[in-house]
Design a protein around this motif. Structure first.
Motif, short mmCIF file in Angstrom:
data_model
loop_
_atom_site.label_atom_id
_atom_site.label_comp_id
_atom_site.label_asym_id
_atom_site.label_seq_id
_atom_site.Cartn_x
_atom_site.Cartn_y
_atom_site.Cartn_z
N ILE A 25 0.87 -1.17 0.00
CA ILE A 25 0.00 0.00 0.00
C ILE A 25 0.91 1.22 0.00
O ILE A 25 1.80 1.33 0.84
N ALA A 26 0.68 2.11 -0.95
CA ALA A 26 1.50 3.31 -1.02
C ALA A 26 0.62 4.53 -1.18
O ALA A 26 -0.38 4.50 -1.89
N ARG A 27 1.01 5.57 -0.48
CA ARG A 27 0.36 6.87 -0.67
C ARG A 27 1.43 7.80 -1.21
O ARG A 27 2.41 8.10 -0.55
N GLU A 28 1.23 8.21 -2.45
CA GLU A 28 2.18 9.09 -3.12
C GLU A 28 1.51 10.45 -3.26
O GLU A 28 0.73 10.68 -4.19
N PRO A 29 1.78 11.37 -2.33
CA PRO A 29 1.03 12.63 -2.27
C PRO A 29 1.14 13.49 -3.52
O PRO A 29 0.22 14.25 -3.83
N HIS A 30 2.21 13.36 -4.27
CA HIS A 30 2.37 14.20 -5.46
C HIS A 30 1.83 13.52 -6.72
O HIS A 30 1.85 14.11 -7.80
N ALA A 31 1.36 12.30 -6.59
CA ALA A 31 0.79 11.58 -7.73
C ALA A 31 -0.73 11.74 -7.71
O ALA A 31 -1.33 12.04 -6.68
N PRO A 34 -3.46 9.42 -5.62
CA PRO A 34 -2.34 9.20 -4.70
C PRO A 34 -2.21 7.80 -4.10
O PRO A 34 -1.12 7.43 -3.67
N PHE A 35 -3.27 7.01 -4.05
CA PHE A 35 -3.19 5.70 -3.41
C PHE A 35 -2.97 4.60 -4.44
O PHE A 35 -3.64 4.54 -5.46
N ARG A 36 -1.97 3.74 -4.13
CA ARG A 36 -1.66 2.61 -5.00
C ARG A 36 -1.64 1.35 -4.14
O ARG A 36 -1.04 1.32 -3.07
N VAL A 37 -2.32 0.31 -4.62
CA VAL A 37 -2.34 -0.97 -3.93
C VAL A 37 -1.90 -2.04 -4.93
O VAL A 37 -2.45 -2.14 -6.02
N ARG A 38 -0.89 -2.81 -4.53
CA ARG A 38 -0.42 -3.95 -5.33
C ARG A 38 -0.64 -5.22 -4.52
O ARG A 38 -0.36 -5.27 -3.32
N VAL A 39 -1.10 -6.25 -5.21
CA VAL A 39 -1.33 -7.55 -4.57
C VAL A 39 -0.63 -8.62 -5.39
O VAL A 39 -0.73 -8.64 -6.62
N HIS A 40 0.08 -9.49 -4.69
CA HIS A 40 0.71 -10.66 -5.31
C HIS A 40 0.30 -11.86 -4.46
O HIS A 40 0.66 -11.94 -3.28
N LEU A 41 -0.45 -12.76 -5.08
CA LEU A 41 -0.92 -13.96 -4.37
C LEU A 41 -0.10 -15.15 -4.83
O LEU A 41 -0.03 -15.44 -6.04
N ALA A 58 -9.58 2.86 0.27
CA ALA A 58 -10.68 1.90 0.13
C ALA A 58 -11.02 1.65 -1.35
O ALA A 58 -11.25 0.51 -1.75
N ALA A 59 -11.03 2.71 -2.14
CA ALA A 59 -11.36 2.56 -3.57
C ALA A 59 -10.26 1.79 -4.30
O ALA A 59 -10.55 0.93 -5.13
N ALA A 60 -9.00 2.09 -4.00
CA ALA A 60 -7.89 1.37 -4.64
C ALA A 60 -7.91 -0.10 -4.25
O ALA A 60 -7.72 -0.99 -5.08
N LEU A 61 -8.17 -0.39 -2.97
CA LEU A 61 -8.25 -1.78 -2.52
C LEU A 61 -9.42 -2.49 -3.19
O LEU A 61 -9.28 -3.63 -3.65
N GLY A 62 -10.55 -1.83 -3.28
CA GLY A 62 -11.71 -2.44 -3.94
C GLY A 62 -11.43 -2.78 -5.39
O GLY A 62 -11.81 -3.85 -5.88
N LYS A 63 -10.74 -1.89 -6.10
CA LYS A 63 -10.39 -2.15 -7.50
C LYS A 63 -9.45 -3.34 -7.64
O LYS A 63 -9.63 -4.19 -8.51
N VAL A 64 -8.44 -3.40 -6.79
CA VAL A 64 -7.47 -4.49 -6.90
C VAL A 64 -8.11 -5.82 -6.54
O VAL A 64 -7.84 -6.85 -7.17
N ILE A 65 -9.00 -5.84 -5.56
CA ILE A 65 -9.70 -7.08 -5.20
C ILE A 65 -10.59 -7.53 -6.35
O ILE A 65 -10.66 -8.72 -6.67
N LYS A 66 -11.25 -6.58 -7.00
CA LYS A 66 -12.09 -6.92 -8.15
C LYS A 66 -11.24 -7.53 -9.27
O LYS A 66 -11.64 -8.53 -9.87
#
Length: 106
Positions: A25-31, A34-41, A58-66
């Motif tokens: 989980i990363a929060r990149e304030p200048h991007a 700003p929230f990026r979630v990566r998942v590797h299973l 929450a929105a980034a996590l929801g997208k990656v789970i989908k």
């Protein structure tokens, strides 16, 4: 955040065996967003990876789970299609062997 991620990962377990889940989980304030979630299973067979970005965690996590859920379902559908096509390829040969030829005797 940890409990939310853990709950989402556990919700995936009925769909596929998960041996290990690596979540970044990363929060990149200048991007933007700003929230990026990566998942590797780590799973039996090919591993599953996905990444998503959004304006809230929450929105980034929801997208990656989908995306992960879709990938798991797509792989299961491909596996079933291969099994069906393999059975159909064997079926005509099997039927011909069991039914013989159309020869009449007078």
């Amino acid at each position: 955040m940890d409990s939310t991620v853990k709950k989402q990962m556990l919700a995936l377990s009925p769909l596929r065996q998960i041996d290990e889940a690596n979540v970044q989980i990363a929060r990149e304030p200048h991007a933007s967003p700003p929230f990026r979630v990566r998942v590797h299973l780590v799973t039996p067979g090919p591993d599953i990876s996905a990444e998503a970005r959004d304006h809230t965690f929450a929105a980034a996590l929801g997208k990656v789970i989908k995306r992960v859920t879709e990938e798991i379902r797509n792989r299961a559908a491909k596996r079933q299609a291969r099994r069906r096509s393999g059975a159909q390829r064997l079926l005509p040969q099997h039927q011909a062997a069991n039914h013989g030829s159309n020869v009449s005797f007078a």
